[in-house]
Design an enzyme around this catalytic site. Structure first.
Site, short mmCIF file in Angstrom:
data_model
loop_
_atom_site.label_atom_id
_atom_site.label_comp_id
_atom_site.label_asym_id
_atom_site.label_seq_id
_atom_site.Cartn_x
_atom_site.Cartn_y
_atom_site.Cartn_z
N ASP A 1 0.82 -1.22 0.00
CA ASP A 1 0.00 0.00 0.00
C ASP A 1 0.85 1.27 0.00
OD1 ASP A 1 0.99 0.03 2.57
OD2 ASP A 1 -0.96 -0.19 3.56
N ARG B 1 14.46 10.34 6.89
CA ARG B 1 15.76 9.87 7.36
C ARG B 1 16.90 10.37 6.49
NH1 ARG B 1 15.56 3.33 6.24
NH2 ARG B 1 15.91 3.42 4.01
N ASP C 1 19.28 -6.04 0.03
CA ASP C 1 18.83 -4.65 -0.15
C ASP C 1 18.95 -3.86 1.15
OD1 ASP C 1 16.54 -6.42 0.58
OD2 ASP C 1 15.51 -4.51 0.76
P1 AMP Z 1 11.91 -3.50 3.69
O1 AMP Z 1 11.39 -4.69 4.42
O2 AMP Z 1 11.40 -2.20 4.28
O3 AMP Z 1 13.38 -3.52 3.52
O4 AMP Z 1 11.25 -3.56 2.25
C1 AMP Z 1 11.49 -4.58 1.31
C2 AMP Z 1 10.83 -4.22 0.00
O5 AMP Z 1 9.41 -4.19 0.12
C3 AMP Z 1 11.21 -2.86 -0.55
O6 AMP Z 1 11.22 -2.96 -1.95
C4 AMP Z 1 10.09 -1.99 -0.05
O7 AMP Z 1 9.96 -0.81 -0.79
C5 AMP Z 1 8.91 -2.90 -0.18
N1 AMP Z 1 7.81 -2.57 0.74
C6 AMP Z 1 7.78 -2.83 2.07
N2 AMP Z 1 6.62 -2.41 2.59
C7 AMP Z 1 5.89 -1.88 1.60
C8 AMP Z 1 4.59 -1.28 1.51
N3 AMP Z 1 3.79 -1.15 2.57
N4 AMP Z 1 4.19 -0.85 0.30
C9 AMP Z 1 4.97 -0.97 -0.78
N5 AMP Z 1 6.19 -1.52 -0.76
C10 AMP Z 1 6.65 -1.97 0.41
MG MG Z 2 14.87 -2.52 2.77
#
Ligand code: AMP
Ligand code: MG
Length: 487
Positions: free
Chosen positions: A127, A178, A254
Site C-alpha cells: 500500500d 531519514r 537490499d
Molecule cells: P523492507 O522490508 O522495508 O526492507 O522492504 C522490502 C521491499 O518491500 C522494498 O522494496 C520496499 O519498498 C517494499 N515494501 C515494504 N513495505 C511496503 C509497503 N507497505 N508498500 C509498498 N512496498 C513496500
Molecule cells: Mg529494505
C-alpha cells in the site's frame, strides 16, 4: 506537488542525474492531516536546518514530501535483492522516496529520504504506507545506535499523516524522514549488474567510490578496491552490532549498505540474555538472521556484491573471480580482529596484552554468558564494578559460580582498566519492553514515554539516578519477544 515557498533548503539530485536508469521521478501522496510527532533537533542543527522552520507547516510539508524545495527531483530508487536467500530482480522503493542530497555545513553529503510516503511503481502489492509504531521504532533504534557510536542512517522526524493504515488492525499512518550517507546498497549493484549494462554498473561504482570510498579511486584496481573497502566497512559494522547485542532481523542484500551504515530498521531488537540463537522477527522462521548468524550472512551478502561487480574486476570471468575470492576472504580475519579489539575494550584489557590471551578470554566469557543466559549489557557494567572491588554484583548474574570465578581470576590477572570499560559499555540500550511501551503509548496518542526513552538513550554511557528501570532487563512476565516487519 507544491514547492515549499520559503524552503531554506537546497537539495541536489545527483543520484537522479547520474543514474537515471535507477531513479523513477515520483511524488509523495499528500498526508491528509499531518502532525509532527518527533523531530531530532540536534540532528537538524548538525545538518544546518532550522528546527523552528521544520516544525512550521512548510517544514512539515517537506518532511512528508508534499512540499519540496524548488529544483528538487524526488525519485523512487530501483534496486534488486536477495530476500531470505531468494532473488528478486525488482524490489526498489515501494513506499519510499529519495528527496535529494543535502550538504551539511561541514560539507558532508546526506541523502534525505522518506519512508511511508505512498505507493510508487515499485510497490507491487503493497500500500506504500507505514504505521506510526514501526516508523517510531526506526527513529528510536537509529537514535540509540548513533548515540552508541555505531554507523547508522539517522532519523530526522516522524510525522503522523492522519491516514489510517490497514495491517492486522487499523493503525495510524506515518512518514519517517531519514538521512543516510547514501542509499546505495548491495541490491543497487545487483540491479545494475542484472540490467546487463556494464556502463551503468561502472557509473554506479564510480558514484559509490566518490561518495564513500574515495581512496579506491587512486588504487591500481579501483573497483576491486571499492569492493575491499565495503568488505572492511561491513566487517567492522557487524562486529559493532555483535558487541552491543543488536539483531537487525532482515539482513537481505537490499538492507546492506555500501557505506557501512546500518539501514532499514524493521523487526530489529537488542538482546537481553546473551544467546547467538536469538531471533525476534516473526517472519524469520528458519533463524537465517539470528543474532549469531549475522557475520556469516553478511559474508554471504558480500559474496553477492562480488558477483555483481565481477564485470568491473576483469573482462574474463575466471580472472574476475580469481580477484574477488581473496578480497572476500579478507572478511573473516577483519571481522575477527574487529571483534577482539572491540571486546578487549569492553573488558578493559590493557593495550599490550597478547591477542591470543585476549581471544581466549572473550571466547570463554561468551560461552559462560550463553550457558547462564546472562544479560549482556548489565554484565559489562557489573564487571567494571568488580574491577573496582564489588565482585558480588557481577557474580550474582551467574549460576556456574566455579566457572565464572575461574574466568574472573584470569580476567583480573590481565590487569583490566574498569574506568575505560565504562566509557565503551552502555548502561542504557533500547530494551525491547521499553521500546514496546513507548510505541504502544505513542500509537495511542501519548508521546511522553517516547520522549523520556529518547532522552535516556541520547546519553547511553552515563548512569543517572532515577533511571534504574531503563537499565534493567525485561521483567520476567514480558515473555518471549516477537517483532513484526510492519509492512
Ligand atoms: P523492507 O522490508 O522495508 O526492507 O522492504 C522490502 C521491499 O518491500 C522494498 O522494496 C520496499 O519498498 C517494499 N515494501 C515494504 N513495505 C511496503 C509497503 N507497505 N508498500 C509498498 N512496498 C513496500
Ligand atoms: Mg529494505
Amino acid at each position: 506537488m507544491t514547492v515549499a515557498p520559503h524552503s531554506p533548503l537546497v537539495l541536489d539530485s545527483s543520484f537522479a542525474r547520474e543514474l537515471p536508469e535507477m531513479a523513477v521521478p515520483w511524488q509523495a501522496e499528500a498526508a491528509p492531516d499531518p502532525r509532527l510527532l518527533v523531530l531530532d533537533e540536534p540532528l537538524a542543527a548538525e545538518l544546518g536546518l532550522d528546527a523552528a522552520w521544520l516544525r512550521s507547516p512548510d517544514g512539515v510539508a517537506l518532511l512528508t514530501g508534499s512540499g519540496v524545495p524548488a529544483g528538487a527531483t524526488p525519485v523512487a530508487m530501483a534496486y534488486a535483492g536477495h530476500q531470505f536467500g531468494g532473488y528478486s530482480p525488482r524490489l526498489g522503493d515501494g513506499r519510499a522516496l529519495l528527496l535529494g542530497e543535502l550538504t551539511d555545513p561541514a560539507g558532508r553529503v546526506h541523502d534525505l529520504h522518506l519512508k511511508g510516503s505512498g505507493r510508487t511503481p515499485f510497490a507491487r502489492g503493497g500500500d506504500g504506507l507505514a504505521a506510526v509504531g514501526p516508523m517510531l521504532r526506526e527513529y528510536v533504534v537509529s537514535a540509540a545506535m548513533a548515540a552508541l557510536g555505531i554507523p547508522t542512517t539517522r532519523s530526522l522526524a516522524v510525522v503522523a499523516t492522519g491516514r489510517t493504515v490497514r495491517r492486522e488492525t487499523p493503525l495510524p499512518g506515518a512518514v519517517l524522514a531519514r538521512l543516510a550517507g547514501s542509499h546505495l546498497r548491495v541490491g543497487s549493484f545487483q540491479y545494475a549488474a542484472a540490467s546487463g549494462d556494464v556502463a551503468l554498473l561502472r557509473r554506479l561504482a564510480d558514484v559509490a567510490i566518490a561518495r564513500h570510498h574515495p581512496a579506491a579511486a587512486d588504487a591500481e584496481q579501483p573497483y576491486l578496491a571499492l569492493y575491499e573497502a565495503v568488505v572492511t566497512a561491513q566487517a567492522q559494522l557487524v562486529a559493532r552490532w555483535m558487541q552491543v547485542g543488536f539483531v537487525h532481523g532482515v539482513l537481505n542484500t537490499d538492507n546492506v549498505t555500501i557505506s557501512g551504515e546500518t539501514i532499514d530498521y524493521g523487526p530489529c531488537a537488542f538482546l537481553d540474555a546473551y544467546d547467538p540463537a536469538t531471533v525476534y522477527s516473526s517472519i524469520d522462521t528458519g533463524g537465517r538472521y539470528a543474532f549469531g548468524n549475522q557475520p556469516v550472512v553478511t559474508e554471504w551478502n558480500l559474496a553477492r556484491l562480488a558477483e555483481a561487480l565481477l564485470p568491473l574486476f576483469a573482462d574474463d570471468q575466471e580472472a574476475a573471480v580469481a580477484l574477488a575470492v581473496p578480497a572476500l576472504e579478507r572478511f573473516r580475519p577483519q571481522y575477527g580482529a574487529a571483534m577482539i579489539a572491540g571486546w578487549a575494550a569492553k573488558l578493559g584489557l590493557p593495550d599490550g596484552l597478547d591477542d591470543a590471551v585476549a581471544a581466549q578470554l572473550v571466547e570463554d566469557l561468551l560461552a559462560l554468558l550463553q550457558a547462564d543466559h546472562v544479560d549482556l549489557t548489565s554484565f559489562c557494567r557489573a564487571l567494571a564494578g568488580a574491577g573496582r572491588g564489588d565482585v558480588e554484583g557481577v557474580r550474582n548474574l551467574f549460576l556456574d559460580l566455579a566457572g565464572f570465578d575461574a574466568w574472573l581470576a584470569s580476567w583480573r590477572a590481565s590487569g583490566p582498566d574498569a574506568d575505560a570499560m565504562d566509557r565503551v559499555n552502555p548502561v542504557y540500550i533500547p530494551r525491547n519492553h521499553l521500546v514496546e511501551e513507548a510505541l504502544t503509548a505513542a500509537t495511542d496518542g501519548d508521546l511522553d514515554p517516547l520522549h523520556r526513552l529518547l532522552a535516556v538513550l541520547a546519553d547511553p554511557f552515563t548512569p543517572r539516578p532515577g533511571l534504574e528501570r531503563y537499565a534493567a532487563p525485561a521483567p520476567v512476565d514480558f515473555g518471549a519477544y516477537r517483532t513484526f516487519c510492519g509492512t
